[in-house]
Design an enzyme around this catalytic site. Structure first.
Site, PDB file in Angstrom:
ATOM      1  N   GLU A  65     -12.539   0.639  -6.799  1.00  0.00           N
ATOM      2  CA  GLU A  65     -13.407   1.576  -6.075  1.00  0.00           C
ATOM      3  C   GLU A  65     -14.564   2.094  -6.921  1.00  0.00           C
ATOM      4  O   GLU A  65     -15.696   2.198  -6.438  1.00  0.00           O
ATOM      5  CB  GLU A  65     -12.589   2.757  -5.540  1.00  0.00           C
ATOM      6  CG  GLU A  65     -11.694   2.430  -4.342  1.00  0.00           C
ATOM      7  CD  GLU A  65     -10.337   1.844  -4.721  1.00  0.00           C
ATOM      8  OE1 GLU A  65     -10.085   1.668  -5.936  1.00  0.00           O
ATOM      9  OE2 GLU A  65      -9.541   1.549  -3.821  1.00  0.00           O
ATOM     10  N   HIS A 134      -1.279   9.953  -0.016  1.00  0.00           N
ATOM     11  CA  HIS A 134      -2.001   9.250   1.051  1.00  0.00           C
ATOM     12  C   HIS A 134      -2.285  10.146   2.258  1.00  0.00           C
ATOM     13  O   HIS A 134      -2.467   9.642   3.360  1.00  0.00           O
ATOM     14  CB  HIS A 134      -1.186   8.053   1.555  1.00  0.00           C
ATOM     15  CG  HIS A 134      -1.283   6.822   0.709  1.00  0.00           C
ATOM     16  ND1 HIS A 134      -0.634   6.677  -0.476  1.00  0.00           N
ATOM     17  CD2 HIS A 134      -1.946   5.653   0.900  1.00  0.00           C
ATOM     18  CE1 HIS A 134      -0.876   5.470  -0.978  1.00  0.00           C
ATOM     19  NE2 HIS A 134      -1.683   4.834  -0.170  1.00  0.00           N
TER      20      HIS A 134
HETATM   21  C1  LIG Z   1      -6.910   2.928  -5.369  1.00  0.00           C
HETATM   22  C2  LIG Z   1      -6.322   2.314  -4.161  1.00  0.00           C
HETATM   23  N1  LIG Z   1      -7.090   1.519  -3.393  1.00  0.00           N
HETATM   24  C3  LIG Z   1      -6.588   0.954  -2.287  1.00  0.00           C
HETATM   25  C4  LIG Z   1      -5.288   1.176  -1.932  1.00  0.00           C
HETATM   26  C5  LIG Z   1      -4.717   0.529  -0.690  1.00  0.00           C
HETATM   27  N2  LIG Z   1      -3.771  -0.515  -1.082  1.00  0.00           N
HETATM   28  C6  LIG Z   1      -2.457  -0.266  -1.142  1.00  0.00           C
HETATM   29  S1  LIG Z   1      -1.607  -1.548  -1.751  1.00  0.00           S
HETATM   30  C7  LIG Z   1      -2.987  -2.488  -1.903  1.00  0.00           C
HETATM   31  C8  LIG Z   1      -2.873  -3.872  -2.443  1.00  0.00           C
HETATM   32  C9  LIG Z   1      -2.365  -3.878  -3.833  1.00  0.00           C
HETATM   33  O1  LIG Z   1      -2.124  -5.185  -4.220  1.00  0.00           O
HETATM   34  P1  LIG Z   1      -1.315  -5.534  -5.526  1.00  0.00           P
HETATM   35  O2  LIG Z   1      -1.760  -4.673  -6.654  1.00  0.00           O
HETATM   36  O3  LIG Z   1      -1.389  -6.984  -5.710  1.00  0.00           O
HETATM   37  O4  LIG Z   1       0.190  -5.082  -5.187  1.00  0.00           O
HETATM   38  P2  LIG Z   1       1.150  -5.620  -4.039  1.00  0.00           P
HETATM   39  O5  LIG Z   1       0.940  -4.729  -2.865  1.00  0.00           O
HETATM   40  O6  LIG Z   1       0.829  -7.035  -3.781  1.00  0.00           O
HETATM   41  O7  LIG Z   1       2.542  -5.429  -4.552  1.00  0.00           O
HETATM   42  C10 LIG Z   1      -4.107  -1.779  -1.486  1.00  0.00           C
HETATM   43  C11 LIG Z   1      -5.472  -2.293  -1.463  1.00  0.00           C
HETATM   44  C12 LIG Z   1      -4.519   2.036  -2.743  1.00  0.00           C
HETATM   45  N3  LIG Z   1      -3.244   2.342  -2.439  1.00  0.00           N
HETATM   46  N4  LIG Z   1      -5.044   2.572  -3.846  1.00  0.00           N
END
Ligand SMILES: Cc1ncc(C[n+]2csc(CCOP(=O)(O)OP(=O)(O)O)c2C)c(N)n1
Ligand SMILES: [Mg+2]
Lengths: 333, 337
Positions: A65, A134
């Site tokens: 972000e 959240h």
């Molecule tokens: C700073 C932030 N940006 C966006 C989100 C929304 N979000 C939650 S999980 C996710 C994907 C994360 O992917 P990864 O790090 O690969 O973990 P996974 O969910 O695959 O275990 C996103 C974009 C968030 N929780 N925090």
């Protein structure tokens, strides 16, 4: 794509229309954010736009972000009109440095040489048991900062008309949607219907008490107003719609008429929107007030997960009813 | 398949049970979600059990662990009571965090599980801080922090790699690379898909292993922990894995290709490990059936316990905001809506 003005449109689709129309109108407009292209956005606001405008104008970013918001600010300095989607307001915290130290300052600090025509849109709010990290309402953080414009639409019509205005505005606009409103349906304007900033909307006329509410809280206030009407009490519900600029005249003239004011805010009580509005109204209407200004806010706690606790923490229509009754009971209504 | 150094047959049975428990627990949690008893987001790690269990099984009980919101498995593998975990998912007063955190925010500090966090990348500096505290106190604990492929793109993660390398902090960075961050594939998000190579720039030893193979994960994490504990250097392991469900229960999982899903299904870590256990005569088919039945009973009991547990009293809403609460009567009126 043509739109039938008679058909009620969901808030998310109203936003989608605004984005589509502005992308069509101005080649300098482009969108960026996490999962907005291939995935249509976490709340499906950008549905179909990748197919229509292509990956150069509808850009999926990594989860980064601070970086992509800052990048968009830089692109805006070069004259582009980026519309950034931050998945939810909780994640904009990572980009606050770019927004507050750069976007909000650049026009002023460099003597007006460069402007930052960027829109940063994101939903805030709570009510879906998403727990503390959240479920935040941070409108006040942005409203605090000179150099930003702050917009909080409560209806599909406002969502569309205000977003179009935001995209055409030459300043950084923080456009705060609400997770609880995306499915809300209503009429919307056409491609040329812009809603100006700094004009409050009277959502319901009344004489006994002024209730000021924005975003999802407008609907909570309107429900309370129905309930109060059945008891013979007519409240005037006013939606400021934008906090920078703020239409204080409309708020203050209503309060001068009713002699009573209750501010409803989904955010925390301390030093926030409700506190700021109450101060402005005390300054503008002190001699007209028949009772101290009432406030209905989120409880002063991080949002808990458990449903019963979350509901207790959030402003409910019954809380607004109670606050209005207490307020007019204290005065000479 | 080679067994990791010092892995006995009892360790292997324990690892298998832990994997079974996580799988069954999460399947049950998804039922509870569908029945409307779990709200909010529910992120399942079904498919990632080898990565979770292989990691935890290599750790010492007092090594602090931090994780993301996809952390039911970490809590259970660390020995958290399944009843308390399920009750937390249902938001009950008997929950691990008293119903305040829910699925995304489990913590069991008594078991050195320092929590699941909802902001992508946000927990990594906490893991670094736990490592800092270990070094400060001259303890030989190693902090382990698990995060996703998506999280590696957050600036704060790069900042942590640098500080860990700069100050030789006892931390193991575990990149659980399930190849997607929500609907965005790794290739669309990362300039260099071998994520572990990012650590090269900071002098941190790092490598990639098959995250679907619990023994391989255990071996790699054991080596990373050895580096951190004995050489007092950070290390990083990338675990290549796959989640079998959508990002969360609300994701219809339409982005990922059906063939790809099927290919990874064939590598189900529970099925392959079961084959190893049978092949190496660590367990008989009867042993395995009995273990599955026992785990099933534990999960059913956890769900029944959670469903019967009381709600959190609303009067407790404002408890625990502070460790040293203050009485601020002037604000009392504004506290409750
Ligand atoms: C700073 C932030 N940006 C966006 C989100 C929304 N979000 C939650 S999980 C996710 C994907 C994360 O992917 P990864 O790090 O690969 O973990 P996974 O969910 O695959 O275990 C996103 C974009 C968030 N929780 N925090
Ligand atoms: Mg991932």
């Amino acid at each position: 794509m043509s739109t039938d003005p008679a058909k009620p449109v969901a808030y998310r689709d109203a936003l989608n229309q605004a984005l589509r129309e502005e992308l069509t109108r101005d080649p300098d407009v482009f969108l960026l954010g996490e999962d907005i292209a291939g995935f249509d956005g976490a709340f499906k606001v950008t549905r179909g736009l990748l197919a229509e405008f292509g990956p150069e104008r509808v850009v999926d970013t990594p989860i980064t972000e601070a970086g992509f918001t800052g990048m968009a600010i830089g692109a805006a300095m070069a004259g582009l009109r980026p519309v950034v989607e931050i998945m939810t307001v909780n994640f904009v915290i990572l980009a606050m440095d770019q927004i507050v130290n750069n976007a909000a300052k650049i026009h002023y600090m460099f003597g007006g040489q460069a402007s930052v025509p960027i829109v940063i849109r994101m939903p805030g709010g709570a009510g879906h048991q998403l727990s503390s990290q959240h479920s935040q309402t941070l409108d006040a953080w942005f409203a605090h900062v000179p150099g930003l414009k702050v917009v909080c639409p409560s209806t599909p019509e406002d969502a569309k008309g205000l977003l179009k205005t935001a995209i055409r505005d030459d300043d950084p606009v923080i456009f705060i949607e609400n997770e609880g409103l995306y499915g809300k349906k209503g009429p919307v304007g056409g491609p040329d219907d812009l809603i100006p900033f700094g004009q409050a909307a009277v959502r319901r006329a009344g004489t006994h008490c002024t209730v000021i509410a924005h975003s999802r809280m407008v609907w909570v206030a309107l429900q309370a107003a129905e309930e109060l009407a059945s008891q013979g009490i007519e409240v005037e519900v006013i939606d400021p719609r934008t906090f920078r600029p703020l239409d204080l005249d409309t708020l203050a003239s209503s309060v001068r008429r009713t002699g009573h004011a209750v501010v409803v805010d989904e955010g925390w009580p301390e030093y926030g929107i409700s506190a700021g509005l109450a101060t402005l109204l005390y300054e503008a209407c002190f001699d007209w007030l028949d009772a101290p200004i009432g406030r209905v806010t989120c409880a002063d706690v991080p949002m808990p997960y458990a449903k019963n606790l979350e509901q207790a923490a959030l402003p409910q229509p019954a809380d607004v009813v109670a606050a209005v009754l207490a307020n007019i009971g204290q005065g000479v209504a | 398949m080679s067994t990791a150094t010092g892995t006995g047959q009892q360790d292997m049975r324990d690892m298998f049970r832990s994997m079974l428990l996580i799988r069954r627990f999460e399947e049950k949690a998804s039922e509870e979600y569908m029945a409307g008893r779990i709200g909010g987001f529910l992120h399942l790690a079904i498919g990632e059990e080898a990565a979770v269990v292989g990691t935890v099984s290599a750790m010492r009980a007092d090594d602090p662990l931090t994780s993301t919101y996809r952390e039911h498995g970490q809590a259970l593998a660390r020995g958290a009571d399944p009843r308390a975990v399920m009750a937390e998912l249902l938001g009950r007063s008997t929950g691990l965090c008293g119903g305040r955190g829910g699925s995304m925010h489990l913590m069991d500090k008594a078991r050195s599980f320092y929590g699941g966090y909802g902001i992508v990348g946000g927990s990594v500096p906490l893991g670094l801080g736990l490592a800092y505290a270990a070094r400060y106190r001259k303890s030989d604990q190693v902090s382990v922090t698990m995060f996703g492929d998506g999280a590696t793109n957050q600036g704060v993660v790069a900042e942590c790699f640098n500080m860990a390398g700069l100050w030789d902090l006892p931390i193991v960075f575990l990149i659980l690379n399930n190849q997607y961050g929500m609907g965005t594939s790794l290739e669309h998000a990362a300039a260099e898909e071998d994520l572990y190579t990012r650590c090269n720039a900071y002098g941190i030893p790092s490598w990639k292993v098959d995250g679907m193979d619990v023994m391989a994960v255990r071996g790699a994490v054991a080596e990373a922990l050895r580096i951190a504990r004995e050489e007092r250097n950070p290390a990083c392991v990338e675990l290549l894995a796959y989640r079998y469900r959508g990002h969360s229960m609300s994701d219809p999982d339409t982005v990922r290709d059906a063939d790809e899903k099927e290919r990874w299904r064939l590598r189900d870590p529970l099925v392959t490990f079961e084959r190893v256990l049978l092949g190496e005569a660590v367990m008989t088919a009867d042993d395995i059936a009995a273990m599955k039945a026992e785990v099933e009973a534990v999960v059913e009991d956890a769900a029944a316990f959670a469903e019967e547990s009381p709600e959190v009293p609303v009067a407790e809403l404002a408890d625990d905001v502070y460790a040293n609460p203050f009485n601020d009567d002037a604000r009392g009126g504004a506290l409750m809506p």
